[in-house]
Design a protein around this motif. Structure first.
Motif, short mmCIF file in Angstrom:
data_model
loop_
_atom_site.label_atom_id
_atom_site.label_comp_id
_atom_site.label_asym_id
_atom_site.label_seq_id
_atom_site.Cartn_x
_atom_site.Cartn_y
_atom_site.Cartn_z
N ASP A 35 0.85 -1.19 0.00
CA ASP A 35 0.00 0.00 0.00
C ASP A 35 0.88 1.24 0.00
O ASP A 35 1.12 1.87 1.03
N LEU A 36 1.37 1.61 -1.16
CA LEU A 36 2.25 2.77 -1.31
C LEU A 36 1.39 4.02 -1.54
O LEU A 36 0.50 4.00 -2.38
N PRO A 37 1.66 5.09 -0.79
CA PRO A 37 0.89 6.32 -1.00
C PRO A 37 0.96 6.79 -2.46
O PRO A 37 2.00 6.67 -3.11
N ASP A 38 -0.16 7.36 -2.93
CA ASP A 38 -0.23 7.78 -4.34
C ASP A 38 0.84 8.81 -4.68
O ASP A 38 1.45 8.77 -5.76
N GLU A 39 1.11 9.74 -3.75
CA GLU A 39 2.10 10.77 -4.07
C GLU A 39 3.51 10.18 -4.16
O GLU A 39 4.33 10.64 -4.96
N ALA A 40 3.75 9.14 -3.36
CA ALA A 40 5.06 8.49 -3.40
C ALA A 40 5.23 7.76 -4.74
O ALA A 40 6.30 7.81 -5.36
N ARG A 41 4.17 7.09 -5.18
CA ARG A 41 4.26 6.39 -6.46
C ARG A 41 4.44 7.39 -7.60
O ARG A 41 5.20 7.14 -8.54
N ARG A 63 12.83 11.08 0.91
CA ARG A 63 11.59 11.78 1.23
C ARG A 63 11.61 12.15 2.73
O ARG A 63 10.92 11.53 3.54
N ARG A 66 8.69 12.07 5.72
CA ARG A 66 7.52 11.39 5.17
C ARG A 66 7.75 9.88 5.21
O ARG A 66 8.86 9.40 5.42
N GLU A 67 6.67 9.14 5.03
CA GLU A 67 6.76 7.69 4.97
C GLU A 67 6.33 7.20 3.60
O GLU A 67 5.27 7.63 3.11
#
Length: 490
Positions: A35-41, A63, A66-67
Motif C-alpha cells: 500500500d504505497l501512497p499515491d504521491e510516493a508512487r 523523502r 515522510r513515509e
C-alpha cells in the motif's frame, strides 16, 4: 548478516524498494503487493526517465519527514530470474547501511523471481571478516500476496547463498591461518549440520600407503602436511553418482620455480576449486538433492624448502602413471591427477567434474569473469554451460586438440606435467584427461582461476573471493536425470 522473510505485510517503514520492469519496451512500475501512497508512487514514476535500461540499475528518492523516507527504484529488466537477481544485488548494496528494508514485489510475481531476488540480496550482502564479533543483523521483508507460495524458493536461495558464502570464506581466509589441516576442520564443521554428509580425511601416512604421489610431492616442502578430503552426500534412492574434484593448494609460492612477489600475494586463493566443490556438496545436502555427490579435495601447501620437490623429479601418481615435473609452479595438476585417478578407480562415478584455479592462460583467453570449460562430450558441455548461465555464472568451451597430446611426451616418465610449448590451459586439460580413464566422455574440467577472484564489488560479486562455480554446480546437479537416463553424459 541478512535475514530475509517473505510476508504479506511490510516490515518497519523507512527504506522501500520498488521494482522496475520493462513493459512494451519501456521501464515501468508494475502494480505491487504494497500500500504505497499515491504521491510516493507519482514521485517514483517521475524518476523512470532517468533510470538506466539495464537490470541492476537504481535510482534513490529521499523523502525526509515522510513515509516511506526512502524509495529505491531497482531495475529487474524483463523480469527473468537473472534480472531479479541483479535487482536484489543492487538493492542490497544501495541500502547496505539500512537495518530494515522492504521490497514491494509485483502482484502474482513468479517463484523464480523471488528466488532470484533473494539470491541477489544475500550474495551482494556478503562481507568477509576475521572478527569473532557477529555482524548486526539486517532485516529484509519481501512483500507478496501469498507468502506460503514462495517458501521453497526462499529456502533454495538461502541454501545456495550459504554454500557460496562458505566457499568465499574458505578462499578469503589468509594462509597464515589456512593450511590443509585447518581446511579439513572447517569442512568438518560445515558438514556437521547436515544429516547424510560424511567426511573422511587421509593424512600423509595413508596417502603414502595408498600411492598418492602427486599430493605428497607437492606438500613435501611444507611443515603443514598434505591431506585428501572425501566429503560424501548419499541420499536414499539416489541413482546418479557425481564426483567433484577441486584443487586445494592452500598457499602457492611456486616452490623451487618460485613466483615473483606480485604473483604470490593472492595465492591464498589457489584452493578456490576445493572450496567450491566441498561447498557445493554441502549445498546439495541442504537442498536435499536426489543425487549422490562425492567431493574430493586434494590439499597441500606448495612451499620452498630443502625437502621441496624439484623440476625434473618423477612422481608416481595414484594408479601408477608417472609425471616428469617440469615446473614446480605447475603443482595443481599433480594433486588433481591423483584425485582424478582415485575417483575413477575407486568411486566409479557416472559423471566426473574438476574445478581448479589452474592457469593464468585462462584469464588471457577469456578475461576475469569466464571460466574455461573442457569436455569431449558435446551434450554434457552444453548442459553445464546452460546451468551456469541460469545460475548467473559464465563458462566457455575450449578445444582439446589431439595434435597437442604429443607435447606431453617425456623420455623418463609417462607424461610431462607442464610442457613449455604454449596453449597453457589447453595442455593442462589434456594432461588431466590422461587420468580419467574410461570416464573421458563423462568428464568436465573447469579452469576457473580468473573468475574465482574479483578486484572490486560488482553486482552479486564482492571484492575478493567470488565462490565461483558453487551456484553453477548446484543448478546443474538439481537438473540431473537418473544415471540410467543419461544420454551421452548429460
Amino acid at each position: 548478516m541478512l535475514a530475509i522473510r517473505v510476508a504479506a505485510e511490510p516490515g518497519a517503514p523507512g527504506a522501500v524498494v520498488l521494482p522496475v520492469l520493462i513493459v512494451d519496451g519501456e521501464p515501468g512500475l508494475p502494480p505491487i503487493a504494497y500500500d504505497l501512497p499515491d504521491e510516493a508512487r507519482a514521485e517514483a514514476a517521475e524518476l523512470l526517465g532517468d533510470l538506466d535500461g539495464e537490470a541492476g540499475a537504481t535510482r534513490l528518492l529521499r523523502r525526509p519527514l515522510r513515509e516511506p523516507g526512502q524509495l529505491l527504484l531497482s531495475h529487474a529488466g524483463s523480469g527473468d530470474e537473472a534480472g531479479w537477481r541483479a535487482a536484489g544485488a543492487a538493492a542490497s548494496r544501495a541500502f547496505a547501511d539500512e537495518m530494515s528494508i522492504t521490497v514491494a514485489m509485483p502482484l502474482d510475481v513468479s517463484v523464480d523471481a523471488v528466488r532470484g531476488l533473494a539470491e541477489g540480496l544475500w550474495l551482494a550482502a556478503y562481507r568477509f571478516s576475521l572478527s569473532d564479533e557477529p555482524a548486526p543483523e539486517r532485516a529484509v521483508t519481501v512483500v507478496v500476496e501469498q507468502p506460503e507460495r514462495y517458501a521453497d524458493a526462499l529456502a533454495a536461495a538461502r541454501a545456495v547463498a550459504d554454500a557460496t558464502r562458505l566457499a568465499r570464506d574458505l578462499t578469503n581466509t589468509p594462509s597464515s591461518l589456512k593450511n590443509p589441516a585447518w581446511f579439513a576442520e572447517q569442512v568438518s564443521a560445515a558438514a556437521e549440520g547436515h544429516a547424510g554428509l560424511t567426511l573422511s580425511v587421509r593424512e600423509p601416512e595413508q596417502l603414502a600407503a595408498e600411492g598418492f604421489g602427486g599430493i605428497l610431492a607437492v606438500g613435501a616442502g611444507s611443515a603443514s602436511p598434505p591431506r585428501l578430503l572425501e566429503l560424501s552426500w548419499r541420499p536414499a534412492g539416489a541413482r546418479t553418482h557425481v564426483v567433484l574434484v577441486g584443487k586445494g593448494i592452500t598457499f602457492d609460492t611456486g616452490g623451487i620455480s618460485i613466483k615473483p612477489v606480485d604473483a604470490m600475494k593472492l595465492m591464498r586463493k589457489d584452493m578456490g576449486g576445493a572450496a567450491s566443490v566441498v561447498a557445493a556438496t554441502v549445498g546439495a545436502a541442504a537442498l536435499d538433492l536426489p543425487v549422490r555427490v562425492t567431493a574430493l579435495a586434494p590439499l597441500a601447501e606448495n612451499l620452498l624448502s630443502g625437502s621441496a620437490f624439484r623440476p625434473g623429479d618423477v612422481v608416481r601418481h595414484y594408479g601408477g602413471l608417472t609425471s616428469e615435473t617440469t615446473n614446480s609452479d605447475a603443482e595443481g595438476r599433480l594433486v588433481l591427477a591423483d584425485a582424478l585417478a582415485y575417483a575413477v578407480e575407486r568411486l566409479a562415478p557416472d559423471l566426473l567434474v574438476d574445478f581448479a584455479t589452474l592457469t593464468g592462460a585462462n584469464a588471457v583467453a577469456l578475461g576475469k569473469r569466464t571460466a574455461a570449460l573442457y569436455s569431449e562430450n558435446d551434450d554434457l558441455a552444453a548442459v553445464f554451460i546452460g546451468a551456469a548461465e541460469e545460475a548467473g555464472e559464465r563458462a566457455w568451451r575450449m578445444p582439446l586438440p589431439s595434435d597437442y597430446v604429443e607435447y606431453l611426451g617425456s623420455e623418463v616418465a609417462d607424461l610431462f606435467s607442464a610442457p613449455d610449448r604454449g596453449a597453457g590451459s589447453v595442455v593442462a586439460a589434456l594432461y588431466l584427461r590422461e587420468f580419467v580413464g574410461d570416464r573421458r566422455d563423462r568428464w568436465v574440467h573447469l579452469d576457473m582461476s580468473a573468475p574465482s577472484w574479483s578486484e572490486s564489488a560488482d553486482g552479486v560479486l564482492p571484492k575478493g573471493a567470488t565462490g565461483w562455480g558453487v551456484r553453477a554446480l548446484l543448478r546443474w546437479l538439481a537438473a540431473l536425470p537418473p544415471s540410467d537416463a543419461l544420454d551421452g553424459g548429460q
